[in-house]
Design an enzyme around this catalytic site. Structure first.
Site, mmCIF file in Angstrom:
data_model
loop_
_atom_site.group_PDB
_atom_site.id
_atom_site.type_symbol
_atom_site.label_atom_id
_atom_site.label_comp_id
_atom_site.label_asym_id
_atom_site.label_seq_id
_atom_site.Cartn_x
_atom_site.Cartn_y
_atom_site.Cartn_z
ATOM 1 N N LYS A 12 0.844 -1.233 0.043
ATOM 2 C CA LYS A 12 0.090 0.109 -0.122
ATOM 3 C C LYS A 12 0.905 1.133 -0.242
ATOM 4 O O LYS A 12 2.199 1.324 0.209
ATOM 5 C CB LYS A 12 -0.959 0.086 1.281
ATOM 6 C CG LYS A 12 -1.911 -1.070 1.040
ATOM 7 C CD LYS A 12 -2.741 -1.126 2.548
ATOM 8 C CE LYS A 12 -3.884 -2.260 2.376
ATOM 9 N NZ LYS A 12 -4.593 -2.315 3.797
ATOM 10 N N TYR A 52 -12.369 -2.959 -2.862
ATOM 11 C CA TYR A 52 -12.790 -2.883 -1.405
ATOM 12 C C TYR A 52 -14.341 -2.799 -1.511
ATOM 13 O O TYR A 52 -14.863 -2.512 -0.651
ATOM 14 C CB TYR A 52 -12.310 -1.695 -0.845
ATOM 15 C CG TYR A 52 -10.888 -2.158 -0.222
ATOM 16 C CD1 TYR A 52 -10.609 -3.195 0.635
ATOM 17 C CD2 TYR A 52 -10.011 -0.980 -0.490
ATOM 18 C CE1 TYR A 52 -9.327 -3.739 1.098
ATOM 19 C CE2 TYR A 52 -8.425 -1.652 0.062
ATOM 20 C CZ TYR A 52 -8.081 -2.465 0.654
ATOM 21 O OH TYR A 52 -6.823 -2.793 1.038
ATOM 22 N N PHE A 60 -15.222 3.092 7.582
ATOM 23 C CA PHE A 60 -13.915 3.609 7.189
ATOM 24 C C PHE A 60 -13.660 3.729 5.800
ATOM 25 O O PHE A 60 -12.632 3.750 5.260
ATOM 26 C CB PHE A 60 -13.003 2.814 8.062
ATOM 27 C CG PHE A 60 -12.985 1.368 7.714
ATOM 28 C CD1 PHE A 60 -12.573 0.646 6.702
ATOM 29 C CD2 PHE A 60 -13.735 0.723 8.578
ATOM 30 C CE1 PHE A 60 -12.793 -0.985 6.509
ATOM 31 C CE2 PHE A 60 -14.049 -0.787 8.559
ATOM 32 C CZ PHE A 60 -13.398 -1.628 7.439
ATOM 33 N N ARG A 88 -1.346 -14.875 3.843
ATOM 34 C CA ARG A 88 -2.073 -14.022 5.088
ATOM 35 C C ARG A 88 -1.192 -14.097 6.234
ATOM 36 O O ARG A 88 -1.332 -13.200 7.261
ATOM 37 C CB ARG A 88 -3.457 -14.787 5.076
ATOM 38 C CG ARG A 88 -4.538 -14.295 3.921
ATOM 39 C CD ARG A 88 -5.008 -13.027 4.131
ATOM 40 N NE ARG A 88 -5.961 -12.607 5.274
ATOM 41 C CZ ARG A 88 -6.550 -11.576 5.311
ATOM 42 N NH1 ARG A 88 -6.550 -10.551 4.341
ATOM 43 N NH2 ARG A 88 -7.421 -11.520 6.385
ATOM 44 N N THR A 94 -5.205 -8.032 10.447
ATOM 45 C CA THR A 94 -5.711 -6.982 10.054
ATOM 46 C C THR A 94 -5.022 -5.844 10.799
ATOM 47 O O THR A 94 -4.606 -4.781 10.299
ATOM 48 C CB THR A 94 -7.293 -6.718 9.751
ATOM 49 O OG1 THR A 94 -7.487 -7.925 8.949
ATOM 50 C CG2 THR A 94 -7.589 -5.662 9.080
ATOM 51 N N ASN A 115 -1.632 -0.122 7.420
ATOM 52 C CA ASN A 115 -1.048 -1.066 7.674
ATOM 53 C C ASN A 115 -0.416 -1.953 6.513
ATOM 54 O O ASN A 115 -0.101 -3.115 6.412
ATOM 55 C CB ASN A 115 -2.396 -2.309 8.170
ATOM 56 C CG ASN A 115 -3.249 -2.620 7.168
ATOM 57 O OD1 ASN A 115 -3.531 -2.063 6.115
ATOM 58 N ND2 ASN A 115 -4.311 -3.392 7.602
ATOM 59 N N HIS A 118 -1.803 -5.618 1.461
ATOM 60 C CA HIS A 118 -2.869 -6.242 1.097
ATOM 61 C C HIS A 118 -2.548 -7.706 0.884
ATOM 62 O O HIS A 118 -1.764 -7.745 0.211
ATOM 63 C CB HIS A 118 -3.900 -5.433 0.290
ATOM 64 C CG HIS A 118 -4.830 -6.404 -0.340
ATOM 65 N ND1 HIS A 118 -6.094 -6.686 0.469
ATOM 66 C CD2 HIS A 118 -4.764 -7.289 -1.251
ATOM 67 C CE1 HIS A 118 -6.801 -7.586 -0.283
ATOM 68 N NE2 HIS A 118 -6.075 -7.979 -1.350
ATOM 69 N N GLU A 129 -9.408 -10.475 -7.523
ATOM 70 C CA GLU A 129 -8.354 -9.244 -7.454
ATOM 71 C C GLU A 129 -7.365 -9.430 -8.450
ATOM 72 O O GLU A 129 -7.021 -8.375 -8.955
ATOM 73 C CB GLU A 129 -7.766 -9.364 -5.906
ATOM 74 C CG GLU A 129 -8.767 -9.008 -4.874
ATOM 75 C CD GLU A 129 -8.522 -9.084 -3.456
ATOM 76 O OE1 GLU A 129 -7.148 -9.826 -3.200
ATOM 77 O OE2 GLU A 129 -9.218 -9.025 -2.454
HETATM 78 P P1 IDP Z 1 -7.344 -7.305 5.546
HETATM 79 O O1 IDP Z 1 -6.809 -6.307 4.674
HETATM 80 O O2 IDP Z 1 -6.494 -7.817 6.884
HETATM 81 O O3 IDP Z 1 -8.243 -8.236 4.583
HETATM 82 P P2 IDP Z 1 -10.087 -6.157 5.739
HETATM 83 O O4 IDP Z 1 -11.091 -6.474 6.782
HETATM 84 O O5 IDP Z 1 -10.454 -6.939 4.446
HETATM 85 O O6 IDP Z 1 -8.437 -6.372 6.227
HETATM 86 O O7 IDP Z 1 -10.060 -4.728 5.465
HETATM 87 C C1 IDP Z 1 -9.341 -4.104 4.443
HETATM 88 C C2 IDP Z 1 -8.530 -2.866 4.811
HETATM 89 O O8 IDP Z 1 -9.545 -1.982 5.286
HETATM 90 C C3 IDP Z 1 -7.598 -3.163 6.003
HETATM 91 O O9 IDP Z 1 -6.472 -3.855 5.695
HETATM 92 C C4 IDP Z 1 -7.331 -1.835 6.558
HETATM 93 O O10 IDP Z 1 -6.514 -1.214 5.716
HETATM 94 C C5 IDP Z 1 -8.753 -1.264 6.639
HETATM 95 N N1 IDP Z 1 -9.550 -1.323 7.534
HETATM 96 C C6 IDP Z 1 -10.027 -2.501 8.240
HETATM 97 N N2 IDP Z 1 -10.848 -2.182 9.402
HETATM 98 C C7 IDP Z 1 -10.344 -1.004 9.549
HETATM 99 C C8 IDP Z 1 -10.972 0.028 10.567
HETATM 100 O O11 IDP Z 1 -11.682 -0.210 11.602
HETATM 101 N N3 IDP Z 1 -10.614 1.357 10.525
HETATM 102 C C9 IDP Z 1 -9.724 1.731 9.442
HETATM 103 N N4 IDP Z 1 -9.274 0.946 8.330
HETATM 104 C C10 IDP Z 1 -9.789 -0.381 8.679
HETATM 105 MG MG MG Z 2 -9.496 -8.325 3.163
#
Ligand code: IDP
Ligand code: MG
Length: 151
Positions: A12, A52, A60, A88, A94, A115, A118, A129
């Site tokens: 990212k 997404y 968010f 993963r 996450t 974070n 992805h 994807e």
């Molecule tokens: P993942 O990336 O571990 O698969 P997902 O639940 O698919 O997690 O969420 C996608 C992305 O959305 C996360 O990697 C993170 O960047 C963002 N995200 C998820 N939950 C939150 C939140 O509570 N606040 C802000 N960003 C979030």
């Molecule tokens: Mg995800």
């Protein structure tokens, strides 16, 4: 289990800006996975929204899309046995505060909204994807796998 399973891994904008591209690639390569495709790109807003789309009802979501379009990303496809699930694990949970040390998120970030990386969460979502991010398709390849797989 197939040796040619594929997953979509994206570094990212924060990961690119912080110079973590090599670190991410190194970890997948040294595990034994095969780098199948790679490109650096600015992300069109529509692509970030589509990537997404399952999260579009989340509070968010708008901030997430803005984050993904905020600077160049590095989009990659990795191939190998169990690469979705194991990928993963290499990526980590996450929320980086909950990610295990030793995972990429566990070692390199703090905030869930920054974070770094992805990773596809299932074989089916990986297919979706990869099609979305590499509509041009992947280059032909014939990797030498005998040092990685017994058969
Ligand atoms: P993942 O990336 O571990 O698969 P997902 O639940 O698919 O997690 O969420 C996608 C992305 O959305 C996360 O990697 C993170 O960047 C963002 N995200 C998820 N939950 C939150 C939140 O509570 N606040 C802000 N960003 C979030
Ligand atoms: Mg995800």
């Amino acid at each position: 289990m197939a040796n040619n399973e594929q997953t979509f891994i994206m570094i990212k904008p924060d990961g690119v800006a912080r110079g973590l591209v090599g670190e991410v690639i190194k970890r997948f390569e040294q595990k034994g996975y095969y780098l199948r495709a790679l490109k650096m790109m600015n992300v069109p807003k529509e692509l970030a929204e589509e990537h997404y789309v399952d999260l579009s009802s989340k509070p968010f979501y708008k901030g997430l899309v803005n984050y993904i379009v905020s600077g160049p990303v590095v989009a990659t496809v990795w191939e190998g046995k169990g690469v979705v699930v194991t990928g993963r694990k290499l990526v980590g949970a996450t929320n980086p505060l909950a990610s295990e040390p030793g995972s990429i998120r566990g070692d390199f970030c703090i905030d869930v909204g920054r974070n770094v990386i992805h990773g596809s969460d299932a074989v089916e979502s990986a297919k979706r994807e990869i099609g979305l991010w590499f509509p041009e398709g992947l280059a032909d390849n014939k990797p030498e796998l005998k040092w990685v797989y017994e058969s």
